[in-house]
Design an enzyme around this catalytic site. Structure first.
Site, PDB file in Angstrom:
ATOM      1  N   CYS A   1       0.868  -1.182   0.000  1.00  0.00           N
ATOM      2  CA  CYS A   1       0.000   0.000   0.000  1.00  0.00           C
ATOM      3  C   CYS A   1       0.903   1.229   0.000  1.00  0.00           C
ATOM      4  CB  CYS A   1      -0.961  -0.013   1.191  1.00  0.00           C
ATOM      5  SG  CYS A   1      -0.139  -0.070   2.798  1.00  0.00           S
ATOM      6  N   THR A   2       0.373   2.382   0.327  1.00  0.00           N
ATOM      7  CA  THR A   2       1.151   3.623   0.228  1.00  0.00           C
ATOM      8  C   THR A   2       2.288   3.682   1.237  1.00  0.00           C
ATOM      9  OG1 THR A   2      -0.847   4.772  -0.509  1.00  0.00           O
ATOM     10  CG2 THR A   2       1.002   6.141   0.182  1.00  0.00           C
TER      11      THR A   2
END
Length: 342
Positions: free
Chosen positions: A198-199
């Protein structure tokens, strides 16, 4: 001191745009037990405000999730403040990849039920039983194996502008929906290596724990997410397997990782990857817009919104009453941009 902001956000934004103080954008998170989230929040607010921290922070009994900016000269003071909490002492801080220091203009610290809304209500779920961390080098090595499955645990609008090679998108607008979807989609691959990302790491860490909880064995998650990966490949001169732009949840709405543009303008279809919010206060749709369409539509998502912003302000205000924007994000599955003004 006041434990919340009392100045208009418009004024605060103007201040930060004028301010020439070098600032560093940082994200961090940590899953750990907080006995009194409200007291923890108030103490943190005082400490952060004293050193000029701005940003968005969520506190819950399960931990902390933060996206902030801090004056560059106060970075060590930030580490010192965090170090006063044993679980946060020496915590990895994700330094922004493409930063102008104007990412935030107000300090917001909120107490929530969870730092990531996950929809999990199983009392047997244990966040401490999570997948194995992989750094950039290990990620590259594992993904060289064609049998390894890479799962993107971000929303569709994040995936659209940038993602890892051969990454699988979980087609949903919310993390709480993605978790059971990921389990269902991977049923035939229970024994394969699964890497989640994810980020900044917070969503894929929880997702890895959930996959293990649901019976998967070889589950990994990218330590520090895309942000840490990009910093590591630069530091260690490694091959880059991420293409495009990394979407971020602050004023920048994106960090340029490669010069490739892999998305398209949602209005004309030309190559573009700049996310904007429709300037119509009754809309604020998040969508991708090229420069030509920005000029053509006066920073609006549609001709309807363009016409709306040119109405007298009193009429606009009256027509905005009762509108609930909710999660107003462009979704390619819709037949057209959402029409909120009738």
């Amino acid at each position: 001191m006041a434990l919340h902001n009392r100045i208009s956000r418009k004024e605060l934004k103007e201040r930060i745009l004028r301010d020439t103080t070098p600032r560093t954008t940082i994200s961090f998170y940590c899953y750990f037990k907080i006995e009194d989230p409200v007291a923890f929040r108030n103490t943190l607010y005082k400490s952060f405000a004293a050193i000029g921290v701005l940003g968005r922070i969520y506190i819950a009994s399960e931990g902390i999730n933060a996206q902030i900016s801090v004056p560059a000269d106060n970075l060590e003071q930030l580490r010192s403040v965090l170090g006063q909490t044993p679980a946060l002492d020496g915590l990895r801080l994700n330094i922004a990849v493409d930063d102008d220091g104007k990412s935030f203009y107000v300090l917001d610290i909120k107490v929530r039920e969870k730092i990531v809304a996950d929809g999990i209500d199983d009392p047997d779920f244990d966040m401490s039983k999570k997948g194995k961390y992989v750094d950039a080098g290990a990620f590259n090595n594992l993904t060289n194996d064609p049998e390894t499955i890479v799962i993107d645990m971000r929303n569709h609008y994040e995936f659209e502008v940038g993602h890892f090679e051969n990454a699988m998108e979980i087609p949903s607008d919310t993390f709480r929906d993605q978790l059971p979807m990921a389990v269902d989609m991977m049923q035939e691959h229970m024994d394969k290596n699964i890497i989640m990302y994810c980020t900044g790491g917070i969503r894929c860490e929880k997702a890895s724990a959930y996959m293990l909880h649901r019976g998967f064995k070889n589950v990994y998650h990218l330590e520090g997410g895309i942000i840490n990966y990009v910093n590591q490949i630069k530091e260690k001169n490694l091959a880059n397997k991420f293409h495009g732009k990394n979407f971020v949840f602050d004023q920048r709405l994106g960090e340029r990782v490669t010069e490739e543009i892999i998305a398209s303008c949602h209005q004309c279809g030309k190559p573009a990857d700049t996310h904007v919010n429709c300037v119509n206060d009754a809309c604020h749709l998040l969508f991708i817009q090229c420069e030509e369409c920005r000029k053509k539509y006066d920073n609006c998502c549609s001709t309807e919104c363009q016409e709306f912003i040119h109405l007298p302000e009193a009429q606009q205000k009256e027509m905005r009453k009762g509108i609930d924007l909710g999660r107003n994000v462009f979704n390619k599955s819709r037949s057209r941009l959402k029409d909120l003004i009738k």
